[in-house]
Design a protein around this motif. Structure first.
Motif, PDB file in Angstrom:
ATOM      1  N   MET A  70       0.839  -1.209   0.000  1.00 42.88           N
ATOM      2  CA  MET A  70       0.000   0.000   0.000  1.00 42.88           C
ATOM      3  C   MET A  70       0.872   1.257   0.000  1.00 42.88           C
ATOM      4  O   MET A  70       1.852   1.333   0.709  1.00 42.88           O
ATOM      5  CB  MET A  70      -0.866  -0.008   1.252  1.00 42.88           C
ATOM      6  N   LYS A  71       0.550   2.201  -0.832  1.00 39.93           N
ATOM      7  CA  LYS A  71       1.349   3.422  -0.934  1.00 39.93           C
ATOM      8  C   LYS A  71       1.138   4.308   0.287  1.00 39.93           C
ATOM      9  O   LYS A  71       0.069   4.350   0.869  1.00 39.93           O
ATOM     10  CB  LYS A  71       0.960   4.183  -2.204  1.00 39.93           C
ATOM     11  N   ASP A  72       2.200   5.004   0.646  1.00 41.03           N
ATOM     12  CA  ASP A  72       2.117   5.921   1.776  1.00 41.03           C
ATOM     13  C   ASP A  72       1.838   7.329   1.239  1.00 41.03           C
ATOM     14  O   ASP A  72       2.696   7.960   0.649  1.00 41.03           O
ATOM     15  CB  ASP A  72       3.463   5.890   2.532  1.00 41.03           C
ATOM     16  N   HIS A  73       0.596   7.772   1.391  1.00 43.11           N
ATOM     17  CA  HIS A  73       0.234   9.088   0.889  1.00 43.11           C
ATOM     18  C   HIS A  73       0.533  10.120   1.965  1.00 43.11           C
ATOM     19  O   HIS A  73      -0.216  10.269   2.905  1.00 43.11           O
ATOM     20  CB  HIS A  73      -1.240   9.132   0.502  1.00 43.11           C
ATOM     21  N   ILE A 126      -2.188  12.944   2.868  1.00 38.66           N
ATOM     22  CA  ILE A 126      -3.366  12.519   3.627  1.00 38.66           C
ATOM     23  C   ILE A 126      -2.988  12.246   5.077  1.00 38.66           C
ATOM     24  O   ILE A 126      -3.784  12.461   5.985  1.00 38.66           O
ATOM     25  CB  ILE A 126      -4.045  11.296   2.961  1.00 38.66           C
ATOM     26  N   THR A 127      -1.745  11.823   5.301  1.00 39.67           N
ATOM     27  CA  THR A 127      -1.297  11.583   6.677  1.00 39.67           C
ATOM     28  C   THR A 127      -1.221  12.888   7.456  1.00 39.67           C
ATOM     29  O   THR A 127      -1.704  12.977   8.585  1.00 39.67           O
ATOM     30  CB  THR A 127       0.074  10.876   6.663  1.00 39.67           C
ATOM     31  N   ARG A 140      -4.631  13.948   8.294  1.00 39.35           N
ATOM     32  CA  ARG A 140      -5.231  13.176   9.397  1.00 39.35           C
ATOM     33  C   ARG A 140      -4.665  13.594  10.745  1.00 39.35           C
ATOM     34  O   ARG A 140      -5.391  13.639  11.735  1.00 39.35           O
ATOM     35  CB  ARG A 140      -4.993  11.680   9.172  1.00 39.35           C
ATOM     36  N   LEU A 158      -0.547  -1.285  15.561  1.00 35.54           N
ATOM     37  CA  LEU A 158      -1.029  -1.370  14.178  1.00 35.54           C
ATOM     38  C   LEU A 158      -0.042  -0.719  13.203  1.00 35.54           C
ATOM     39  O   LEU A 158      -0.324  -0.617  12.017  1.00 35.54           O
ATOM     40  CB  LEU A 158      -2.393  -0.697  14.050  1.00 35.54           C
ATOM     41  N   TYR A 177       2.751  10.068  13.561  1.00 39.00           N
ATOM     42  CA  TYR A 177       1.294   9.895  13.449  1.00 39.00           C
ATOM     43  C   TYR A 177       0.673   9.887  14.844  1.00 39.00           C
ATOM     44  O   TYR A 177      -0.458  10.320  15.039  1.00 39.00           O
ATOM     45  CB  TYR A 177       0.992   8.595  12.716  1.00 39.00           C
ATOM     46  N   LEU A 186     -11.075   0.136  19.622  1.00 38.53           N
ATOM     47  CA  LEU A 186     -11.277   1.485  20.167  1.00 38.53           C
ATOM     48  C   LEU A 186     -12.762   1.645  20.471  1.00 38.53           C
ATOM     49  O   LEU A 186     -13.597   1.559  19.579  1.00 38.53           O
ATOM     50  CB  LEU A 186     -10.819   2.534  19.161  1.00 38.53           C
ATOM     51  N   PHE A 221      -9.402   2.542  10.725  1.00 37.03           N
ATOM     52  CA  PHE A 221      -8.269   3.057  11.501  1.00 37.03           C
ATOM     53  C   PHE A 221      -6.934   2.468  11.019  1.00 37.03           C
ATOM     54  O   PHE A 221      -5.945   3.191  10.840  1.00 37.03           O
ATOM     55  CB  PHE A 221      -8.521   2.714  12.967  1.00 37.03           C
ATOM     56  N   ALA A 222      -6.927   1.157  10.796  1.00 41.22           N
ATOM     57  CA  ALA A 222      -5.692   0.493  10.354  1.00 41.22           C
ATOM     58  C   ALA A 222      -5.250   1.012   8.990  1.00 41.22           C
ATOM     59  O   ALA A 222      -4.059   1.149   8.725  1.00 41.22           O
ATOM     60  CB  ALA A 222      -5.902  -1.013  10.293  1.00 41.22           C
ATOM     61  N   LEU A 223      -6.234   1.322   8.145  1.00 37.48           N
ATOM     62  CA  LEU A 223      -5.902   1.847   6.815  1.00 37.48           C
ATOM     63  C   LEU A 223      -5.445   3.296   6.894  1.00 37.48           C
ATOM     64  O   LEU A 223      -4.530   3.715   6.181  1.00 37.48           O
ATOM     65  CB  LEU A 223      -7.119   1.740   5.888  1.00 37.48           C
ATOM     66  N   GLU A 224      -6.091   4.070   7.783  1.00 34.79           N
ATOM     67  CA  GLU A 224      -5.705   5.482   7.945  1.00 34.79           C
ATOM     68  C   GLU A 224      -4.243   5.585   8.365  1.00 34.79           C
ATOM     69  O   GLU A 224      -3.478   6.384   7.835  1.00 34.79           O
ATOM     70  CB  GLU A 224      -6.585   6.149   9.005  1.00 34.79           C
ATOM     71  N   ILE A 225      -3.883   4.741   9.337  1.00 37.01           N
ATOM     72  CA  ILE A 225      -2.509   4.728   9.840  1.00 37.01           C
ATOM     73  C   ILE A 225      -1.521   4.461   8.708  1.00 37.01           C
ATOM     74  O   ILE A 225      -0.449   5.043   8.648  1.00 37.01           O
ATOM     75  CB  ILE A 225      -2.368   3.659  10.942  1.00 37.01           C
ATOM     76  N   ALA A 226      -1.926   3.581   7.785  1.00 35.35           N
ATOM     77  CA  ALA A 226      -1.023   3.204   6.701  1.00 35.35           C
ATOM     78  C   ALA A 226      -1.032   4.220   5.562  1.00 35.35           C
ATOM     79  O   ALA A 226      -0.336   4.050   4.576  1.00 35.35           O
ATOM     80  CB  ALA A 226      -1.408   1.825   6.168  1.00 35.35           C
ATOM     81  N   GLY A 227      -1.838   5.279   5.695  1.00 34.44           N
ATOM     82  CA  GLY A 227      -1.834   6.329   4.684  1.00 34.44           C
ATOM     83  C   GLY A 227      -2.725   6.065   3.481  1.00 34.44           C
ATOM     84  O   GLY A 227      -2.532   6.654   2.420  1.00 34.44           O
ATOM     85  N   ALA A 228      -3.724   5.184   3.652  1.00 30.51           N
ATOM     86  CA  ALA A 228      -4.640   4.914   2.539  1.00 30.51           C
ATOM     87  C   ALA A 228      -5.532   6.137   2.308  1.00 30.51           C
ATOM     88  O   ALA A 228      -5.823   6.891   3.231  1.00 30.51           O
ATOM     89  CB  ALA A 228      -5.504   3.706   2.851  1.00 30.51           C
ATOM     90  N   ILE A 263     -10.303   3.503   1.470  1.00 26.51           N
ATOM     91  CA  ILE A 263     -10.911   3.034   2.714  1.00 26.51           C
ATOM     92  C   ILE A 263     -12.378   2.693   2.494  1.00 26.51           C
ATOM     93  O   ILE A 263     -12.849   1.623   2.884  1.00 26.51           O
ATOM     94  CB  ILE A 263     -10.747   4.116   3.820  1.00 26.51           C
ATOM     95  N   ARG A 279      -9.898  -5.895  11.023  1.00 29.05           N
ATOM     96  CA  ARG A 279      -8.889  -4.834  11.105  1.00 29.05           C
ATOM     97  C   ARG A 279      -7.499  -5.392  10.764  1.00 29.05           C
ATOM     98  O   ARG A 279      -6.700  -4.724  10.105  1.00 29.05           O
ATOM     99  CB  ARG A 279      -8.887  -4.239  12.513  1.00 29.05           C
ATOM    100  N   VAL A 303      -7.365  -6.105   6.832  1.00 34.93           N
ATOM    101  CA  VAL A 303      -7.805  -5.085   5.875  1.00 34.93           C
ATOM    102  C   VAL A 303      -6.647  -4.555   5.021  1.00 34.93           C
ATOM    103  O   VAL A 303      -6.851  -4.097   3.904  1.00 34.93           O
ATOM    104  CB  VAL A 303      -8.549  -3.936   6.598  1.00 34.93           C
TER     105      VAL A 303
END
Ligand code: ADP
Ligand code: MG
Lengths: 309, 227
Positions: free
Chosen positions: A1-4, A7-8, A11, A220, A226, B91, B102-109, B114, B150, B153
């Motif tokens: 998965m790409k690190d955008h 968007i980080t 967030r 996670l 972050y 959570l 949440f797991a995807l947000e952390i990874a920058g998706a 998402i 989670r 995903v």
């Protein structure tokens, strides 16, 4: 998965703002302390500028008045002006004729018919004079030495006037400036330290309250920024809030002070004017200072209390 | 896929939690790790997620040799391994959907990614209709399936589940095991620890038994008896 990346960042900002709004009541002490710090800072800046202005203003009006006898000829007075110009510390010389002196006198006493009746064109007792402006009002000795010479004394109708009152006013303002500057610096340092300690504690509590969430984020695979970023954003929000409140407070204080007309030392009108003229600069500076105080203390607090493994 | 070579872990100068453990897990395998409480099962998983560092020995996962792993690489490593815990670790202030997202947000998706992925994964674990529920409104089994959603995903090649059925009654435990089997069928390597004899015997998969920090048996189609 790409690190955008973008968007980080988005967030982190969003989480910070959401947490700020959620915890606003817990953060009130921290915000209050930054507000006090920034209020002192802003007041010090405006007062400093006002005092500086008053000093320049008064200094420019300080002069040495040399009153000439009616018997002094035009040639004599021109010679005197030429000689005075050579004296050290003399900035400019203005010749005030008897007619001009009378006009000025009438303007100054326009509401005082009794005094006005004491002089008239036919019986003008007012002397002609030279207004000598010094470069440095604190070093009038060279001018004084020159004017005290016997042959020069002989030309004068009355003792030289050195605007002593204005000099005193300048000295008292200079003293006040110095005091305010020192008190301001001490106050700002003390309150910055208190603010930072309170922010520390607020962040420590916030970290404790969100401990479970932070552990989960870590497991996670959230990056340290972050996790830490929202805390820094949250305290930057404290700074922004405090900056806005401090500007309103200082503005309000000057507005109230201007209606009371008690200001002898501080030129309130100038302060208000300065405030309006530099409003955007002040807003930016205050918000900037608030953000720096907030971000710096939370960066240290998260370093200290958020041990991420 | 996973290689442990004579791995030893000693906490605070006490006796070793793991002692010279060697283990080789192939891609797409389903391995059940059994052992009494305190045997060292969780320690083994913590070494894989780099929550703990081995005292000695070699660990290689995928192409990553853990000896070369820098601190800043740890988040990326953890995004490649799905983890499920006995206590769910959801959570409580987020809905099912948000927990998985949440797991995807952390990874920058991106938000689009998402929105696209989360419902599909909830479908896999059979929780499509609970998308808007909060964890407190769910049964233990449902919570654990959210945790599994989670964990998968981000489509990790490896899923480790540390006693995921430990807190569940038998019916819900089976739901969770069925989901893990399904995920393994899709091609994910699964490592599962459990106490439950029935589950081990049902799965008929490779069973690694750990006792006092040592691997005491490793059988291709294993069974397990509590002693
Ligand atoms: N963080 C720790 N610090 C010290 N000792 C630990 C720590 N974690 C686990 N242990 C010890 O290591 C041994 C193995 O524990 P663990 O891996 O949790 O076993 P299991 O998951 O099989 O029950 C136990 O004796 C436990 O007390
Ligand atoms: Mg355990």
């Amino acid at each position: 998965m790409k690190d955008h990346r973008f968007i980080t960042v988005e967030r982190i900002l969003k989480t910070g703002v959401v947490n700020f709004l959620r915890n606003i009541w817990i953060s009130i002490a921290a915000i209050a302390m930054i507000t006090i710090t920034l209020t002192i800072l802003l007041f010090a800046i405006v007062a400093n500028a006002t005092f500086a202005n008053s000093i320049t203003d008064l200094t420019s009006r300080i002069d040495v008045s040399v009153y000439l006898k009616d018997s002094v000829t035009e040639q004599q007075s021109n010679q005197l002006i030429a000689d005075l110009k050579k004296v050290e510390n003399v900035k400019s010389i203005e010749y005030v004729s008897k007619e001009q002196a009378l006009k000025d006198f009438r303007e100054d006493h326009a509401n005082d018919p009794e005094t006005l009746s004491a002089v008239s064109e036919t019986d003008n007792t007012l002397p002609a004079s030279l207004k000598v402006k010094p470069n440095d009002p604190n070093r009038l000795q060279t001018i004084k030495d020159f004017l005290d010479k016997k042959e020069i004394q002989a030309l004068q109708s009355e003792p030289t006037s050195y605007s002593g009152e204005r000099k005193e006013a300048i000295d008292s303002i200079a003293k006040a400036t110095d005091f305010f500057r020192k008190a301001g610096i001490v106050g700002i340092i003390v309150f910055i330290i208190i603010s930072m300690l309170i922010i520390f504690n607020t962040i420590r509590m916030a970290i404790f309250n969100r401990r479970d969430e932070l552990i989960i984020m870590r497991l996670l695979g959230a990056s340290p920024w972050y996790i830490k970023g929202p805390f820094v954003v949250e305290t930057m929000m404290y700074g922004i809030m405090a900056a806005i409140v401090s500007i309103v407070i200082v503005w309000g204080l000057f507005a109230i002070a201007s209606t009371l007309e008690v200001s002898s030392l501080l030129d309130i009108d100038f302060s208000r004017n300065y405030f309006s003229r530099h409003l955007w600069l002040i807003v930016i500076a205050q918000i900037g200072a608030g953000i720096i105080i907030g971000a710096a203390s939370s960066a240290v607090a998260t370093r200290r209390y958020l041990k991420l493994k | 896929m996973i290689l442990l070579d004579r791995v030893t872990k000693v906490y605070d100068r006490r006796e070793a939690a793991l002692e010279r453990v060697s283990l080789h897990v192939e891609s797409k395998e389903f391995v059940v790790i059994v052992g009494a409480s305190g045997a060292g099962k969780s320690t083994l998983f913590k070494l894989l997620t780099r929550e703990e560092k081995p005292t000695s020995g070699k660990i290689i996962v995928g192409a990553i040799d853990y000896e070369d792993l820098k601190d800043k690489d740890i988040p990326k490593l953890r995004r490649k391994i799905g983890v499920v815990f006995q206590d769910f670790k959801l959570l409580s202030n987020k809905t099912v959907t948000e927990n998985v997202a949440f797991a995807l947000e952390i990874a920058g998706a991106t938000n689009a990614e998402i929105k696209h992925t989360v419902p599909k994964v909830l479908d896999v674990v059979g929780l499509k209709d609970k998308a808007r529920s909060y964890p407190r409104q769910l049964s233990g089994g449902e919570k654990q399936r959210v945790a599994i959603a989670r964990a998968i995903v981000r489509q990790p090649k490896i899923l480790i589940a540390d006693e995921p059925t430990g807190n569940l009654d038998p019916k819900h435990a089976w739901d969770v095991i069925k989901v893990l089997e399904k995920i393994n069928r899709f091609g994910t390597t699964v490592l599962l620890t459990t106490h439950n004899q029935e589950i081990v015997n049902y799965l008929k998969r490779r069973v690694v038994t750990i006792r006092d920090g040592k691997v005491v048996s490793d059988r291709a189609v294993g069974s397990y008896k509590t002693v």
